[in-house]
Motif scaffolding. Sequence first.
Motif, mmCIF file in Angstrom:
data_model
loop_
_atom_site.group_PDB
_atom_site.id
_atom_site.type_symbol
_atom_site.label_atom_id
_atom_site.label_comp_id
_atom_site.label_asym_id
_atom_site.label_seq_id
_atom_site.Cartn_x
_atom_site.Cartn_y
_atom_site.Cartn_z
ATOM 1 N N VAL A 72 0.839 -1.208 0.000
ATOM 2 C CA VAL A 72 0.000 0.000 0.000
ATOM 3 C C VAL A 72 0.869 1.252 0.000
ATOM 4 C CG1 VAL A 72 -1.665 1.330 1.348
ATOM 5 C CG2 VAL A 72 -1.956 -1.136 1.088
ATOM 6 N N MET A 73 1.923 1.263 0.804
ATOM 7 C CA MET A 73 2.781 2.443 0.927
ATOM 8 C C MET A 73 3.462 2.772 -0.404
ATOM 9 S SD MET A 73 5.908 3.042 3.621
ATOM 10 C CE MET A 73 6.705 1.512 3.101
ATOM 11 N N THR A 74 4.085 1.769 -1.026
ATOM 12 C CA THR A 74 4.765 2.027 -2.295
ATOM 13 C C THR A 74 3.766 2.291 -3.418
ATOM 14 O OG1 THR A 74 4.903 -0.382 -2.601
ATOM 15 C CG2 THR A 74 6.830 0.735 -1.709
ATOM 16 N N GLY A 75 2.610 1.652 -3.363
ATOM 17 C CA GLY A 75 1.583 1.926 -4.365
ATOM 18 C C GLY A 75 1.095 3.364 -4.298
ATOM 19 N N MET A 76 0.977 3.904 -3.098
ATOM 20 C CA MET A 76 0.559 5.298 -2.953
ATOM 21 C C MET A 76 1.604 6.249 -3.525
ATOM 22 S SD MET A 76 -2.470 5.541 -1.571
ATOM 23 C CE MET A 76 -2.492 7.197 -0.929
ATOM 24 N N PHE A 77 2.888 6.023 -3.198
ATOM 25 C CA PHE A 77 3.939 6.946 -3.608
ATOM 26 C C PHE A 77 4.288 6.834 -5.090
ATOM 27 C CE2 PHE A 77 5.676 6.592 0.980
ATOM 28 C CZ PHE A 77 4.701 7.487 1.402
ATOM 29 N N ALA A 78 4.176 5.636 -5.652
ATOM 30 C CA ALA A 78 4.616 5.427 -7.039
ATOM 31 C C ALA A 78 3.477 5.435 -8.039
ATOM 32 C CB ALA A 78 5.371 4.096 -7.141
ATOM 33 N N PHE A 79 2.226 5.235 -7.587
ATOM 34 C CA PHE A 79 1.118 5.126 -8.543
ATOM 35 C C PHE A 79 -0.024 6.090 -8.222
ATOM 36 C CE2 PHE A 79 -2.776 3.369 -10.269
ATOM 37 C CZ PHE A 79 -2.404 3.038 -11.562
ATOM 38 N N TRP A 80 -0.650 5.933 -7.056
ATOM 39 C CA TRP A 80 -1.891 6.650 -6.798
ATOM 40 C C TRP A 80 -1.693 8.146 -6.616
ATOM 41 C CZ3 TRP A 80 -5.975 4.349 -8.319
ATOM 42 C CH2 TRP A 80 -6.087 2.961 -8.229
ATOM 43 N N LEU A 81 -0.679 8.563 -5.868
ATOM 44 C CA LEU A 81 -0.479 10.000 -5.655
ATOM 45 C C LEU A 81 0.029 10.718 -6.911
ATOM 46 C CD1 LEU A 81 0.833 10.059 -1.986
ATOM 47 C CD2 LEU A 81 -1.402 10.764 -2.848
ATOM 48 N N PRO A 82 0.966 10.123 -7.699
ATOM 49 C CA PRO A 82 1.283 10.770 -8.987
ATOM 50 C C PRO A 82 0.066 10.865 -9.909
ATOM 51 C CG PRO A 82 2.992 9.204 -8.405
ATOM 52 C CD PRO A 82 1.889 9.017 -7.407
ATOM 53 N N LEU A 83 -0.758 9.812 -9.925
ATOM 54 C CA LEU A 83 -1.966 9.866 -10.745
ATOM 55 C C LEU A 83 -2.922 10.942 -10.232
ATOM 56 C CD1 LEU A 83 -3.708 8.720 -13.025
ATOM 57 C CD2 LEU A 83 -4.576 7.005 -11.405
ATOM 58 N N SER A 84 -3.048 11.065 -8.910
ATOM 59 C CA SER A 84 -3.905 12.108 -8.334
ATOM 60 C C SER A 84 -3.393 13.495 -8.697
ATOM 61 C CB SER A 84 -3.961 11.960 -6.813
ATOM 62 O OG SER A 84 -4.504 10.710 -6.437
ATOM 63 N N GLN A 85 -2.064 13.681 -8.686
ATOM 64 C CA GLN A 85 -1.496 14.972 -9.065
ATOM 65 C C GLN A 85 -1.849 15.323 -10.504
ATOM 66 O OE1 GLN A 85 2.785 15.073 -8.824
ATOM 67 N NE2 GLN A 85 2.921 17.192 -9.546
ATOM 68 N N ILE A 86 -1.721 14.357 -11.410
ATOM 69 C CA ILE A 86 -2.018 14.609 -12.823
ATOM 70 C C ILE A 86 -3.498 14.911 -13.011
ATOM 71 C CG2 ILE A 86 -1.990 13.589 -15.127
ATOM 72 C CD1 ILE A 86 0.379 11.853 -14.176
ATOM 73 N N LEU A 87 -4.363 14.116 -12.397
ATOM 74 C CA LEU A 87 -5.801 14.293 -12.586
ATOM 75 C C LEU A 87 -6.294 15.594 -11.962
ATOM 76 C CD1 LEU A 87 -7.128 10.657 -12.005
ATOM 77 C CD2 LEU A 87 -6.767 11.842 -14.176
ATOM 78 N N CYS A 88 -5.748 15.976 -10.804
ATOM 79 C CA CYS A 88 -6.142 17.246 -10.179
ATOM 80 C C CYS A 88 -5.745 18.429 -11.059
ATOM 81 C CB CYS A 88 -5.500 17.376 -8.799
ATOM 82 S SG CYS A 88 -6.274 16.378 -7.517
ATOM 83 N N CYS A 89 -4.543 18.379 -11.633
ATOM 84 C CA CYS A 89 -4.117 19.458 -12.528
ATOM 85 C C CYS A 89 -5.009 19.525 -13.765
ATOM 86 C CB CYS A 89 -2.662 19.248 -12.940
ATOM 87 S SG CYS A 89 -1.449 19.534 -11.629
#
Length: 413
Positions: A72-89
């Motif tokens: 979960v920790m690495t999935g958040m840092f490497a996948f979900w949070l970068p994806l959230s950054q792109i989608l929010c922008c």
Amino acid sequence: MACCNVCGYVLYRQSYFTLDGWLSLVLTTLVVFGIANYFPIATLNVQAMTVHANLPHALYLTWQQGHYTLSVMTGMFAFWLPLSQILCCLWALTAIRSRRLPADFPYGMRLLGFAEPWSMVPVLMLAILVALVKFAGFATIVPGPAILAFGVLTVLLTALSRLSSLRLWRHAEDAGLVPFATAGDISGDALHSCCLACGMVQPVPADGRGVPCVRCRSTTHYRKPRPFSRVWALIIAAWIAYVPANVLPVMRIRTAVSDAEHTILGGVIELWRLGSLDLAVIVFVASVVVPMTKLLALMVLMTQGRWRGHRVQRQRTRLYELVEFIGQWSMLDVFVVILMTSMANFPGISQVMAGPAAVSFGLVVILTMMAAMSYDPRRGWDARNGESDTARSPAPAQAPARAAAPSAQQGKA
């Protein structure tokens, strides 16, 4: 570019990109992100067995092995949070371009502000190179499309980091969709502070209580509340977690003839023996030097509260910015372990499993980054007047490093 005349911190930076330019960059980043996570990073062949390694498969294997927290920790840092950054922008730019801001725009910008420092794709890219070097003599490696995509994604996300939540608020100001970043007259004797979520400069009470921002409704304080106890608690917790992170094995390598456990320093020595001296130095710096530097630097910042002159305080501010910059790079070894789990998945021949030190090391990274976020560099500048933490008399020439942000009109001027 507008800088603070006290500490030199950049308050505003004019961009050459228009809204359409930023939108094109975000859409390109989203496409490249999909390619990087769908296609294999590399194809490995060992004795007629083939493995197509990619990031989602590595996270899934880690979960199957019972390392739920690590997955979960690495999935958040490497996948979900970068994806959230792109989608929010993408969502914010589309809303500003259409000249209609949704009611939940402030919440989306808060999510973007949260995701930005935790997006660790550049660290993941370096971990991919380290993992491939470790398997160079073990298997036949054919690079996949994802390795090039991750390289391009690293460049694009680095450029996209300039499109912060504060910059998007300023784009909304320029479009006339939100009030400018100054609430009323700030030239009087009232105490003013800057909302860290949207950049709005507004009056705040002198007793340190938080007030809702007049623009985004997030809680605004004159200074970050309780930084001393919060930062010291996080530093002590990080030192405690740092011990098992270095003593316990970070991964377990099981082959047909051996079953060995490796620590972080053991991995550095292995890279050195393989002849990859440059990568050995990089891993040693990222996994050993950087965490200790962050912890020691934070302790120095917390123990030297007495005013020692303008030049010394500027050096302390630069030291804090260094701690913020190097914060995420300690995740390198954790990402390497995750990737090797997927690359070495040859049942009966070789398997790599994460060790207990991987979670401890990830916890050290999280705690040190949270400590840096909880520290308030403005308090060091407050000490020059001997002011208390709860009440300070403001003056225009004594504006704190991050207490005010210029409006769009001031920045353009």
